[in-house]
Scaffold this active site. Structure first.
Site, PDB file in Angstrom:
ATOM      1  NE  ARG A  45      79.830  12.547  35.045  1.00  0.00           N
ATOM      2  CZ  ARG A  45      81.268  12.247  34.625  1.00  0.00           C
ATOM      3  NH1 ARG A  45      81.253  11.046  35.442  1.00  0.00           N
ATOM      4  NH2 ARG A  45      81.876  12.424  33.528  1.00  0.00           N
ATOM      5  CE  LYS A 136      73.123  25.284  42.229  1.00  0.00           C
ATOM      6  NZ  LYS A 136      72.983  23.803  42.988  1.00  0.00           N
ATOM      7  CD  GLU A 177      71.026  25.908  45.644  1.00  0.00           C
ATOM      8  OE1 GLU A 177      71.249  26.573  44.759  1.00  0.00           O
ATOM      9  OE2 GLU A 177      70.831  25.030  46.354  1.00  0.00           O
ATOM     10  CE  LYS A 222      68.206  24.986  44.400  1.00  0.00           C
ATOM     11  NZ  LYS A 222      68.467  24.076  43.104  1.00  0.00           N
TER      12      LYS A 222
HETATM   13  C1  5MM Z   1      71.648  18.951  42.444  1.00  0.00           C
HETATM   14  O1  5MM Z   1      72.208  19.213  43.958  1.00  0.00           O
HETATM   15  C2  5MM Z   1      72.495  20.336  43.212  1.00  0.00           C
HETATM   16  C3  5MM Z   1      74.925  20.498  43.475  1.00  0.00           C
HETATM   17  O2  5MM Z   1      74.714  20.271  44.178  1.00  0.00           O
HETATM   18  P1  5MM Z   1      76.278  19.851  44.811  1.00  0.00           P
HETATM   19  O3  5MM Z   1      77.204  21.097  44.065  1.00  0.00           O
HETATM   20  O4  5MM Z   1      77.133  19.670  45.968  1.00  0.00           O
HETATM   21  O5  5MM Z   1      76.761  18.893  43.671  1.00  0.00           O
HETATM   22  C4  5MM Z   1      72.239  20.900  44.432  1.00  0.00           C
HETATM   23  O6  5MM Z   1      72.834  22.769  44.245  1.00  0.00           O
HETATM   24  C5  5MM Z   1      71.673  21.327  44.029  1.00  0.00           C
HETATM   25  O7  5MM Z   1      70.526  22.287  43.346  1.00  0.00           O
HETATM   26  C6  5MM Z   1      70.307  22.240  45.120  1.00  0.00           C
HETATM   27  O8  5MM Z   1      70.584  21.888  46.535  1.00  0.00           O
HETATM   28  C7  5MM Z   1      69.098  21.382  45.685  1.00  0.00           C
HETATM   29  O9  5MM Z   1      69.152  20.232  45.507  1.00  0.00           O
HETATM   30  P2  5MM Z   1      67.896  19.197  46.350  1.00  0.00           P
HETATM   31  O10 5MM Z   1      68.449  18.045  45.765  1.00  0.00           O
HETATM   32  O11 5MM Z   1      68.265  20.150  47.782  1.00  0.00           O
HETATM   33  O12 5MM Z   1      66.708  19.346  46.285  1.00  0.00           O
END
Ligand code: 5MM
Length: 343
Positions: A45, A136, A177, A222
């Site tokens: 990671r 976020k 978001e 977002k």
């Molecule tokens: C990077 O993914 C973010 C974290 O998601 P999890 O908490 O479910 O692991 C996610 O919130 C992300 O910031 C948004 O959904 C936008 O990511 P995408 O891949 O849809 O552009």
């Protein structure tokens, strides 16, 4: 306070720049790594995120801020340099994902409610001390034959508002978001239904934000784009998606909001870029539109890196290319031809 929140939001929305969402939770990064046959270890990671953050050209030219996990906010690269220092060198604002994930909503509607408000006020103080300029929180809205329910939309909107006002109290810009997710079945998740649900969700979110006293000039939105579900028979063109998305936003997002940074939501890299560029070609919008992509910025870079530090330069080139294309899209200047030529 208000002025500095607005200044951070404006900087995140600098012309031709957008946000890198690198806040995959442990479960999500494990899934991404599993696809390329890698274990989800702390070192991998760290290496993966180091590869991204040390993509100097991408980070200095095209990325204004990065959404981090708690782990990454406090982490260092392999040589001991903190990620915060690497981001500061690139003039990127560090952000932090503060929700604790989306959990099943009580009942059998198949919906989710985001948790993480307990103790958030104290956590935010610590994140601010560590230099986080923004945060976020993601709400997940499901479309199926009974969802979204009014109860779920209201509960998620209320949680987003409580999160947002706590962020502003701590001097941190909240990114709000609300994601209408795209895996509904064909009968339920048409383009039309996506537009209607996205509008209803945004209406409720801004109602709750106002009730909570959130300063709209010190936050960013977002949202998802207005798209049919992945299994839908609807196949709208790029211009139609752009028009429907901007129409919905214009009806429900106040002009006081300093910017909108979209999620990519499982679109292909090129689709996410094309839709953003087409939206930016539409005249008379009160807010700048940019990207806050996770997958659509990282897909190729992740596969190219493949867990090996010797692949850093190639993976960084792939990431830089995608960031550059999305930068052009944020200016409404992207074209398919330019994308292929530059690749
Ligand atoms: C990077 O993914 C973010 C974290 O998601 P999890 O908490 O479910 O692991 C996610 O919130 C992300 O910031 C948004 O959904 C936008 O990511 P995408 O891949 O849809 O552009």
């Amino acid at each position: 306070m208000t002025k500095s929140l607005n200044a951070i939001a404006q900087k995140l929305m600098s012309p031709g720049q957008g946000i890198l969402a690198a806040d995959e939770s442990e479960g999500t990064i494990a899934k991404r790594f599993a696809k390329i046959n890698l274990p989800n270890s702390l070192d991998l990671r760290r290496d993966y995120r180091e590869m991204l953050f040390r993509s100097t050209e991408a980070m200095t030219k095209y990325i204004s801020g990065v959404i981090l996990t708690e782990e990454t906010l406090e982490q260092s690269a392999a040589d001991g340099t903190t990620f915060r220092a690497i981001l500061a060198d690139a003039d990127c604002i560090p952000g932090i994902k503060v929700d604790r994930g989306a959990f099943p909503m009580p009942g059998d509607s198949g919906e989710k409610i985001t948790e993480g408000l307990d103790g958030l006020r104290q956590r935010l103080v610590r994140y601010a001390e560590l230099g986080a300029g923004f945060a976020k929180w993601r709400a997940v809205i499901t479309i199926n034959d009974v969802a979204p329910t009014r109860n779920n939309i209201r509960a998620n909107a209320h949680a987003l508002a409580r999160y947002a006002i706590l962020c502003q109290e701590a001097g941190i810009v909240p990114i709000v978001e609300p994601e209408v997710v795209g895996d509904g079945d064909p009968g339920n998740h048409s383009l039309e239904r996506s537009a209607q649900v996205t509008g209803e969700v945004l209406e409720n979110v801004f109602k709750e934000l106002r009730l909570a006293g959130v300063d709209l000039s010190g936050m960013l939105l977002k949202p998802n784009m207005v798209l049919p579900g992945v299994n839908s028979r609807d196949r709208p063109g790029v211009e139609e998606v752009a028009r429907r998305t901007v129409d919905v936003l214009k009806q429900h997002v106040p002009a006081a909001v300093p910017g909108i940074a979209f999620l990519s939501g499982g679109q292909t890299d090129e689709e996410a870029t094309a839709h953003l560029s087409a939206m930016n070609q539409i005249a008379y919008k009160p807010w700048p539109l940019t990207f806050s992509y996770g997958r659509a910025l990282q897909n190729v870079a992740l596969r190219t890196w493949a867990g090996r530090r010797e692949n850093f330069p190639a993976a960084q080139a792939a990431f830089t290319h995608r960031a550059h294309m999305n930068s052009l899209a944020a200016l409404g200047e992207w074209s398919n031809e330019a994308d292929r030529a530059a690749a």
